[in-house]
Structures are given as structure tokens and as C-alpha cells.
Design a protein around this motif. Sequence first.
Motif, short mmCIF file in Angstrom:
data_model
loop_
_atom_site.label_atom_id
_atom_site.label_comp_id
_atom_site.label_asym_id
_atom_site.label_seq_id
_atom_site.Cartn_x
_atom_site.Cartn_y
_atom_site.Cartn_z
N THR A 132 0.88 -1.13 -0.13
CA THR A 132 0.30 0.05 -0.04
C THR A 132 0.98 1.25 -0.07
OG1 THR A 132 -0.21 0.24 2.29
CG2 THR A 132 -1.67 -1.24 1.34
N GLU A 133 0.37 2.39 -0.66
CA GLU A 133 1.17 3.62 -0.74
C GLU A 133 0.22 4.68 -0.48
OE1 GLU A 133 4.27 5.16 -4.07
OE2 GLU A 133 2.10 5.15 -4.68
N ALA A 134 0.47 5.46 0.52
CA ALA A 134 -0.44 6.61 0.73
C ALA A 134 -2.01 6.04 0.89
CB ALA A 134 -0.16 7.65 -0.09
N ALA A 135 -2.01 4.83 1.48
CA ALA A 135 -3.35 4.36 1.58
C ALA A 135 -4.28 4.79 3.02
CB ALA A 135 -3.67 2.77 1.75
N GLN A 136 -5.46 5.09 2.80
CA GLN A 136 -6.28 5.57 3.69
C GLN A 136 -6.76 4.28 4.61
OE1 GLN A 136 -7.26 6.46 0.70
NE2 GLN A 136 -6.43 8.42 0.61
N ALA A 137 -7.04 4.49 5.78
CA ALA A 137 -7.61 3.11 6.57
C ALA A 137 -8.74 3.44 7.17
CB ALA A 137 -6.41 2.74 7.61
N LEU A 206 3.44 2.03 2.93
CA LEU A 206 4.46 3.27 2.60
C LEU A 206 3.59 4.40 2.78
CD1 LEU A 206 6.11 2.04 -0.84
CD2 LEU A 206 7.16 1.61 1.52
N HIS A 207 4.43 5.44 3.30
CA HIS A 207 3.47 6.58 3.42
C HIS A 207 4.69 7.78 3.61
CE1 HIS A 207 -0.55 8.20 4.71
NE2 HIS A 207 0.05 8.95 5.30
N GLY A 208 4.27 8.86 2.75
CA GLY A 208 5.14 10.15 2.99
C GLY A 208 4.68 10.86 4.26
N ASP A 209 5.90 11.34 4.63
CA ASP A 209 5.58 12.05 6.39
C ASP A 209 4.96 13.41 6.22
OD1 ASP A 209 7.65 13.46 5.04
OD2 ASP A 209 8.97 13.51 6.49
N ARG A 210 4.77 13.80 4.81
CA ARG A 210 4.23 15.20 4.52
C ARG A 210 2.98 14.76 3.56
NH1 ARG A 210 6.00 18.20 1.11
NH2 ARG A 210 7.72 17.00 0.16
N ASP A 211 2.38 13.68 3.96
CA ASP A 211 1.09 13.30 2.75
C ASP A 211 0.13 14.29 3.28
OD1 ASP A 211 -1.39 11.91 1.92
OD2 ASP A 211 -0.20 10.23 1.75
N GLU A 212 -0.71 15.05 2.33
CA GLU A 212 -1.70 16.05 2.47
C GLU A 212 -3.04 15.35 2.88
OE1 GLU A 212 -0.70 16.31 -1.82
OE2 GLU A 212 0.22 15.69 0.01
N TYR A 213 -3.07 13.97 2.69
CA TYR A 213 -4.31 13.38 2.61
C TYR A 213 -4.40 12.38 3.93
CZ TYR A 213 -5.43 15.45 -1.87
OH TYR A 213 -5.60 16.39 -2.80
N GLY A 214 -3.41 12.34 4.62
CA GLY A 214 -3.72 11.44 5.72
C GLY A 214 -2.25 11.15 6.59
N SER A 215 -2.47 11.12 7.83
CA SER A 215 -1.07 10.79 8.81
C SER A 215 -0.55 9.70 8.94
CB SER A 215 -1.73 11.48 10.15
OG SER A 215 -2.37 10.61 10.74
N VAL A 216 0.48 9.14 9.51
CA VAL A 216 1.16 8.07 9.92
C VAL A 216 0.17 6.95 10.64
CG1 VAL A 216 3.39 8.90 9.39
CG2 VAL A 216 2.53 8.61 11.63
N ALA A 217 -1.02 7.64 10.96
CA ALA A 217 -1.97 6.68 11.75
C ALA A 217 -2.66 5.64 10.79
CB ALA A 217 -3.11 7.54 12.48
N PHE A 218 -2.56 6.19 9.45
CA PHE A 218 -2.96 5.23 8.35
C PHE A 218 -2.04 3.80 8.27
CE2 PHE A 218 -5.52 8.58 5.88
CZ PHE A 218 -6.37 8.67 6.94
N PRO A 219 -0.74 4.06 7.99
CA PRO A 219 -0.07 2.75 7.80
C PRO A 219 0.10 1.98 9.28
CG PRO A 219 1.32 4.78 7.74
CD PRO A 219 0.00 5.18 7.56
N GLU A 220 0.07 2.90 10.46
CA GLU A 220 0.19 2.17 11.66
C GLU A 220 -1.09 1.27 11.81
OE1 GLU A 220 0.29 5.69 14.29
OE2 GLU A 220 2.53 5.63 14.22
#
Length: 262
Positions: A132-137, A206-220
Amino acid sequence: MAAPNVHDAWLEVPGGQVFVRQWNIGQQNKTPIVLLHDSLGSVELWRGFPAALAQATGRNVWAYDRLGFGRSSPRTEPPSLDFILEEARLYFPAIAEGLELNEYILFGHSVGGAMALCIAAHQPAQCRAVITEAAQAFVEERTLQGIRAAQQSFQDPTQFARLARWHGEKARWVLEAWTGVWLEPAFGGWTLEPYLNRVHCPVLALHGDRDEYGSVAFPERIVHGVAGPARMEVLPDCGHVPHREKEALVLGLVEDFLRNIS
């Protein structure tokens, strides 16, 4: 490794035809990768990434335009609030059957990542791994803020023309399908939670630390929720499109993740 050969086709699915493209490097004894695009995406919008992914991993790569997107058949009705689950239950099985894919690895960007996890939950025997890349949970306020900002920006005719470049006359439907569902109050309780513990294959989030559509709470949430082995990688100085912003890093992480998967 030589550049892959590119093959285009259309497949019948419930409601119309979907456009598919293969980047074929002639490798038949490794499980192929299937790409699932984001809410405004298409096969063409992956640009050079699929060819690079095929060369980096030594695997054939497929991508498809969801119904209503890109070169696939248009849709007139708005998507339902269960559109993510419908992709897993209704459309993707028809695509996998049409492509004669008995096993596959899924790489999903943004909502495509959520779809990939739902497919893995519903097709455990066929799905060998998920990236997953920048996926919403779930629905996060940052997600809604990003969508509202994008909705405003597309009122600019120049911005909307860029979307129409990829979707043609379907561009208005594509935009309204995205904003209409995600900003619908009844969608606010959506979450991947009911499906994550049914995902037993390896997962790389995978998740960018500056993702404008979601925080690292998603990959966590993803890596802690799935039942199989899972790994999270937060990419530094990166927004919502890591495969474009940090292509070399993404390719390296994916190649390493898939190294021991046949």
C-alpha cells in the motif's frame, strides 16, 4: 534488464469494459504485480513507474482503469458508499479471471491501497502480497481537508483541463465521484478495520511524512491490524505520491520486500 513490452487490452466486467495494460518482461515463473490507482488516477497517470517496477522486480506488471476512469467505459450513476468493497468483490475478480491471473501481488496507491487490502481479505488464496502507498485506513480530518482544498482548486478551468487530459469527458464524473463520496457525512464512519485481520499475506505499507491526505496513523493501523507479517516505511520529505516523488526509494523498498516471494 531490457525494457518491458507493452500490451493493451479491454476486459468485460459488470457494467462495461475496463482498459488494461501489461508491462511484460517475459517472466512467467514470478507472481505478477497488479497496480490499483488512486481516486483521480488512471493507467496513463502511472507514467513511467510500471516499466521501472517491472525492471526493478523482474516481474510482469498489470494496471487497469477502474470503470468510469481513463479509457474504461463511462459511468453515469455516482459510486455507492461501499465502492471500495465493491471493487474487491465485484470488479477485481472479473479482471483477474479475464487476465487468467491465478496469483498476484497488489500495489495500491491511495484508495487503491484500501482496495488492495480488501481484495487480499476476500481472495486470500490468490493474493501473495500487498504493497500500500499513501493508503487510507479510515476517514481522517486531514483527508477531508485535503479533498476540500482539491475540490476548490479544480474550479480553476486550467486545473480541471489537466484532469480532463486523462479522463476526457468522464473527468467531471471522476471528480464528483471522489469528492461526493468522501465528503458525504454517512461515509465518515468508513474503516478498513473489519477486513484487516483477514489479510494473511505479507504487507508493506508506504507513507510520506508530508502526505496531505492522511497521517502516519493510516499505515500504523494497517500494519497493526493485518494478520500476516507487515512492515511500515515512512518516507522522509514526501507527500501523497511516493512513486513519483521518491521513485528510486519506493522501487528499492518494493524490490527488497518481494525478494523472497516467488
